[in-house]
Every structure is written in structure tokens, then in C-alpha cells.
Design an enzyme around this catalytic site. Structure first.
Site, PDB file in Angstrom:
ATOM      1  N   ARG A  49      -3.280   0.934  -0.317  1.00  0.00           N
ATOM      2  CA  ARG A  49      -4.122   1.256   0.841  1.00  0.00           C
ATOM      3  C   ARG A  49      -3.332   2.192   1.749  1.00  0.00           C
ATOM      4  O   ARG A  49      -2.323   1.795   2.354  1.00  0.00           O
ATOM      5  CB  ARG A  49      -4.495  -0.037   1.575  1.00  0.00           C
ATOM      6  CG  ARG A  49      -5.454   0.155   2.742  1.00  0.00           C
ATOM      7  CD  ARG A  49      -5.785  -1.180   3.401  1.00  0.00           C
ATOM      8  NE  ARG A  49      -6.744  -1.013   4.477  1.00  0.00           N
ATOM      9  CZ  ARG A  49      -6.429  -0.687   5.732  1.00  0.00           C
ATOM     10  NH1 ARG A  49      -5.152  -0.489   6.071  1.00  0.00           N
ATOM     11  NH2 ARG A  49      -7.368  -0.556   6.657  1.00  0.00           N
ATOM     12  N   LYS A  74       3.420   1.664   8.455  1.00  0.00           N
ATOM     13  CA  LYS A  74       3.761   0.432   9.161  1.00  0.00           C
ATOM     14  C   LYS A  74       5.071   0.581   9.937  1.00  0.00           C
ATOM     15  O   LYS A  74       5.936   1.405   9.607  1.00  0.00           O
ATOM     16  CB  LYS A  74       3.857  -0.735   8.167  1.00  0.00           C
ATOM     17  CG  LYS A  74       2.516  -1.130   7.528  1.00  0.00           C
ATOM     18  CD  LYS A  74       1.577  -1.784   8.523  1.00  0.00           C
ATOM     19  CE  LYS A  74       0.184  -2.053   7.955  1.00  0.00           C
ATOM     20  NZ  LYS A  74       0.163  -3.144   6.983  1.00  0.00           N
TER      21      LYS A  74
END
Length: 279
Positions: free
Chosen positions: A254, A220
Site C-alpha cells: 500500500r 511512515k
């Protein structure tokens, strides 16, 4: 405490003493860090096989990019990408399969094709019929928090409770069993770097929900802002964040790089085991 996560097609996963890994399989040309790598069926299956060999417990198959500014695709396009992959994985492996979608139609077809979990980045609030589908089929349901397209509370934890409690009420009214549900705080979804760091720092407060949590920090933007790098260069920071969040109470991770995160989480699990022995 162990949590037996009830999934579709009579499957279960035990959450608790060991961190579980959900491998990211984006069957898209434009996902933020791996767009195009798994776009063809052969590429997707090769990627899934590698993640399974490296220790993935779940393969999360997505057919539409959720990166900021991504173009939405028509449902039939999303379905043409994910359904052949799910059908092929079911034939060759007993791995748990998740479909990453907020569309009830896609989710229904995916579960029919063999998917065990529906992973909804809109927390069953964009298409509440996904909750009805989970209730009807017994599929596992990941309910994710998002800050997109709405007013948010400036306190990241207060906003988590405001949004996710609404999602949980939708699921309850639809008849979804508690044991089918895992929550996801939605790292990166309409959250700036400071908010993501605060959410990591205060993650343990989310235990008050009484549900297991999935964490999806992989590659991210906020990791790049704090540690530098793009795409795969953020894998080390991802593994560090996974270990930290495991110690704070997360159960499922994840990730794109399964092997690196598996190593980091093994250390975190060893620390948690040592804590339990001291009690």
C-alpha cells in the site's frame, strides 16, 4: 504458492509470483502526507487515473485520516467523501477498489457502490460487524494489526499473533472464508521506530499465519527517522522497504508513489523468480 484472493462482486486477485500494488487515495483534508491533494472528486479521480496508469492493481479509497492525533469524522462525512469516488471509478475503470474504513455502515455502502475490498485498520475488533458484512457479500477483507488503545506485548511478533489471532477468530465465527482474508502487520500504528524496524527484520516469521500479507510502510514516520525527510521525501525509503518486505514474504504493498514502488518491486520479483528456478 499462489493464493486466489476472493473479492466482492465476483472478482479475484492472484497473489504469489508478482507483487501487487495498492495505491493510496486519501479523500481527506488532513492525512499525514497527502491531505487535500485528492479532496475534491475531480482531484481524486485524477489521482486514481495516474496510479492506475503507473501500474496500481488496487485503489484504496479512504475518507478519514488515521494519522496519530487525527480528528475522527462523523460517518456521514466519511461516506460523503468516499462513495462518489467509488461510484465514479466503477463507471470508468475495472480496477479493484478497496475502502479504507473501520465502520460497518460505511463499508456496507461502499461495497454496495462497487468496492471489492474492505480494509479495516482496527482488524474487525472495533466494529466486528464488518466481518459479518464480508461474509454476506464475499468482499475481500484486509485485517490490520494495531497497537492503539490496548496493552501490548513487548515482543512485536508475539503481539502480532495475539492481536491477529483474535481478529481471525472473529472473522471465522462470522463465516468469512479463508480465501477472502489478507493480513496487515500495521506498520506505524502505535509502534515506535525500533518496533517498526524489528517488525521489518522479523517479517518472515509472520508466514506462520498461513495467510498473505499486505505491507503499508509508505511515508511512515519511522522511515523519516532512519533516512530523513518528510512526506514525499520518504518515497525512496518506502520503495526500499517494499523491496525488502517483498523478499521477506509480503504480497501487496500500500503506497503513495506507485511508479517508484513498482520499479523496486520488479527487481525484488526478479530475484524471487531466480530463487525459484534454482530450486
Amino acid at each position: 504458492m499462489d493464493w486466489n484472493w476472493k473479492l466482492g462482486h465476483g472478482r479475484t486477485l492472484t497473489l504469489g509470483n508478482r507483487a501487487l500494488i495498492m495505491g493510496v487515495l486519501n479523500v481527506t483534508p488532513d492525512s499525514f502526507s497527502d491531505g487535500g491533494q485528492h479532496y475534491s472528486l475531480d482531484q481524486a479521480l485524477a489521482g486514481a487515473r495516474q496510479m492506475i496508469a503507473e501500474g496500481a492493481d488496487i485503489i484504496d479509497v479512504g475518507g478519514e485520516s488515521t494519522r496519530p492525533g487525527a480528528t475522527r469524522v462523523e460517518p456521514f462525512v466519511e461516506q460523503s467523501r468516499v462513495l462518489p469516488v467509488i461510484e465514479a471509478l466503477v463507471k470508468e475503470s475495472d480496477v479493484i477498489i478497496s475502502v479504507d474504513t473501520y465502520r460497518e455502515e460505511t463499508a456496507r455502502l461502499a461495497v454496495r457502490a462497487g468496492a471489492h475490498i474492505v480494509n479495516d485498520v482496527w482488524g474487525v475488533q472495533r466494529e466486528p460487524a464488518i466481518a459479518d458484512l464480508a461474509a454476506e457479500t464475499g468482499a475481500g477483507l484486509v485485517i490490520m494489526h494495531t497497537g492503539r488503545e490496548r496493552e501490548r506485548d513487548p515482543d512485536v511478533i508475539v503481539d502480532q499473533f495475539a492481536f491477529l489471532n483474535r481478529s481471525l477468530e472473529i472473522a471465522k465465527l462470522a463465516g468469512v472464508a479463508r480465501e477472502q482474508i489478507v493480513l496487515d502487520p500495521g506498520f506505524g500504528f502505535a509502534k515506535d521506530t525500533a518496533e517498526n524496524i524489528a517488525l521489518m527484520d522479523r517479517f518472515a516469521e509472520l508466514a506462520a499465519f498461513g495467510y498473505p500479507f499486505l505491507a503499508g510502510t509508505s511515508r511512515k514516520r519511522f522511515l523519516g527517522a532512519t533516512s530523513g525527510g518528510e512526506g514525499e521525501q520518504r518515497d525512496v525509503a518506502t520503495a526500499a522497504s517494499s523491496a525488502l518486505l517483498r523478499l521477506a514474504g509480503a504480497d501487496i504493498f500500500r503506497v503513495h508513489n506507485v511508479a517508484m514502488n513498482r520499479s523496486a518491486l520488479a527487481l525484488a520479483d526478479a530475484m524471487l523468480a531466480a530463487r525459484r528456478e534454482r530450486r
